[in-house]
Write an enzyme that holds these catalytic residues in place. Structure first.
Site, short mmCIF file in Angstrom:
data_model
loop_
_atom_site.label_atom_id
_atom_site.label_comp_id
_atom_site.label_asym_id
_atom_site.label_seq_id
_atom_site.Cartn_x
_atom_site.Cartn_y
_atom_site.Cartn_z
CG HIS A 1 48.18 13.30 4.04
ND1 HIS A 1 47.07 13.71 3.32
CD2 HIS A 1 49.11 14.28 3.89
CE1 HIS A 1 47.33 14.88 2.76
NE2 HIS A 1 48.55 15.26 3.08
CG ASP B 1 50.61 22.57 3.03
OD1 ASP B 1 49.54 23.04 3.48
OD2 ASP B 1 50.86 21.35 3.04
CG ASP C 1 47.91 20.69 4.94
OD1 ASP C 1 48.91 20.81 5.67
OD2 ASP C 1 47.97 20.20 3.79
CG HIS D 1 48.55 18.38 0.65
ND1 HIS D 1 49.53 19.11 1.32
CD2 HIS D 1 49.04 18.15 -0.59
CE1 HIS D 1 50.56 19.30 0.51
NE2 HIS D 1 50.29 18.73 -0.65
ZN LIG Z 1 49.79 19.67 3.32
#
Ligand SMILES: [Zn+2]
Length: 307
Positions: A126, A244, A163, A165
């Site tokens: 991120h 995740d 991931d 995200h």
């Molecule tokens: Zn994540």
């Protein structure tokens, strides 16, 4: 050749508070399952070096790096955003996390090993060129990719991100770089609410709805990632390995299990064998259910190490 397992004790000292899901217990949970499975003795354990400033400057602005160094508190916890905070040891952990990936790229591109896993925190995908967010300070996988491009002169590097995200930071850093192919899957709509706008031949970011199961995830990989990698023919594949999207992980609402992580790892490894002599550098990103994280990393490493 044995898989390099690169980590450092300093990564355990970064702590954003007892309530925070991105906790030092994550690395202990991975260790625990590697011991329980017996896999730990088949890996080549390597201490992560500290990333040099020049490594970070390939993907982050100088002002941003200065701001991270200046943000380290003498005591207590200093928040950079509501989710992302530093304690006195966070910078040390972040430098080891980025340094691990630089070292992994060195080991793989000099032929000392063909695969490496960086078991590090804080995560990185991120972190944008000039912004910390989402538990991330330096974009570890991007620092490694840039090292392969700038130091070794590679012309085509692929980053595969599973991931849950979207890796907004990785996209921010490489979106205009014709040397980097990014393939990803992520829950959408979901934090950080990006990844659907700038799809191109080199930004193959595939949004998936909540409650996506392994079968649908595998279809997305087969339908979108594999043809893009076949066309691009990378000289190195890096993985943003977040776990995740696991069914047991409360951070998100996806339905992957260990066998899905083993499957996607095998797909990536097969492509790496086809195009880049099996050279794969995998980097831990998310994964917050401690049991699922430990089991999933073990499944990922079993495939990566050919056991
Ligand atoms: Zn994540």
């Amino acid at each position: 050749m044995t898989t390099a397992f690169i980590s450092h004790q300093d990564c355990l000292r970064h702590d954003m508070g007892s309530y925070h899901p991105e906790s030092p217990l994550r690395l202990r949970a991975v260790d625990d399952q590697l011991i329980a499975s017996g896999l730990i003795s088949y890996l080549n354990h390597v201490d992560a070096p500290i990333a040099e400033r020049a490594h970070l400057e390939r993907v982050h602005s100088s002002e941003y790096i200065d701001s991270i160094f200046a943000a380290v508190p003498r005591a207590g916890i200093h928040h950079l955003d509501p989710d992302t905070a530093m304690n006195p040891f966070s910078l040390g952990a972040a430098l080891r996390a980025a340094g691990a990936v630089v070292h992994a790229v060195d080991l793989v591109l000099t032929g000392k090993t063909s695969t490496a896993f960086c078991c590090v925190r804080p995560p990185g995908h991120h972190a944008e060129r000039s912004r910390a967010m989402g538990f991330c300070f330096f974009n570890n996988v991007a620092v490694g990719a840039a090292h392969a491009l700038e130091h070794y002169g590679l012309k085509r590097v692929c980053i595969a991100d599973f991931d849950v995200h979207h890796g907004n930071g990785t996209e921010d850093i490489f979106q205009n770089d014709p040397r980097v192919l990014m393939v990803s899957t992520f829950q959408h709509p979901f934090y950080p609410y990006s990844g659907t706008e700038s799809r191109s031949d080199l930004m193959v970011n595939i949004p998936l709805p909540a409650y996506t199961n392994g079968q649908r995830f595998r279809s997305a990989v087969t339908e979108y990632w594999v043809p893009a990698i076949d066309v691009f023919q990378p000289e190195l594949i890096l993985i943003s390995a977040g776990f995740d999207a696991h069914r047991d992980d409360d951070m998100a609402s996806m339905g992957l299990v260990e066998s899905d992580y083993a499957w996607v790892t095998q797909q990536i490894l097969t492509l790496a064998e086809k195009y880049c002599r099996g050279r794969v550098v995998s980097v831990l990103e998310g994964g917050y259910d401690l049991h699922a994280l430990g089991r999933s990393v073990t499944a990922h490493l079993k495939v990566l190490s050919g056991l």
